[in-house]
Design an enzyme around this catalytic site. Structure first.
Site, PDB file in Angstrom:
ATOM      1  N   CYS A  65       0.841  -1.199   0.000  1.00  0.00           N
ATOM      2  CA  CYS A  65       0.000   0.000   0.000  1.00  0.00           C
ATOM      3  C   CYS A  65       0.877   1.250   0.000  1.00  0.00           C
ATOM      4  CB  CYS A  65      -0.864   0.052   1.257  1.00  0.00           C
ATOM      5  SG  CYS A  65      -2.200  -1.127   1.338  1.00  0.00           S
ATOM      6  N   ASP A  66       0.480   2.218  -0.802  1.00  0.00           N
ATOM      7  CA  ASP A  66       1.132   3.520  -0.712  1.00  0.00           C
ATOM      8  C   ASP A  66       0.260   4.404   0.173  1.00  0.00           C
ATOM      9  OD1 ASP A  66      -0.997   4.557  -2.279  1.00  0.00           O
ATOM     10  OD2 ASP A  66       0.160   4.430  -4.131  1.00  0.00           O
ATOM     11  N   SER A  67       0.690   5.622   0.382  1.00  0.00           N
ATOM     12  CA  SER A  67      -0.020   6.496   1.324  1.00  0.00           C
ATOM     13  C   SER A  67      -1.452   6.788   0.874  1.00  0.00           C
ATOM     14  CB  SER A  67       0.748   7.797   1.533  1.00  0.00           C
ATOM     15  OG  SER A  67       0.921   8.474   0.306  1.00  0.00           O
TER      16      SER A  67
END
Length: 78
Positions: free
Chosen positions: A33-35
């Site tokens: 997951c990215d931000s």
């Protein structure tokens, strides 16, 4: 019950099989997951449960288990 709800939210955001999302699934390490995706998961949780997770608390949510513990704590405060 919270696990199933989280599985659906994570599955929707990350396009993964809901059954593959376990308690110890790490949002960054296991799901990459990215931000923005983490933000979308948190927003999904907030919409589902009708409360806001404080920004400082979000930084401490790394796994599905962390998210469930935060949900339970916030539900107890209501």
């Amino acid at each position: 019950m919270e696990l199933e709800i989280l599985q659906q939210i994570v599955s929707s955001v990350m396009n993964v099989d809901a059954e593959s999302v376990k308690l110890d699934t790490d949002f960054v390490d296991d799901l990459s997951c990215d931000s923005i995706e983490i933000f979308q998961i948190i927003m999904g949780i907030e919409e589902e449960y009708g409360f806001e997770i404080p920004t400082d608390d979000i930084q401490n949510i790394h796994t599905v288990r962390d998210a469930i513990e935060k949900i339970k704590a916030l539900k107890n405060e209501l």
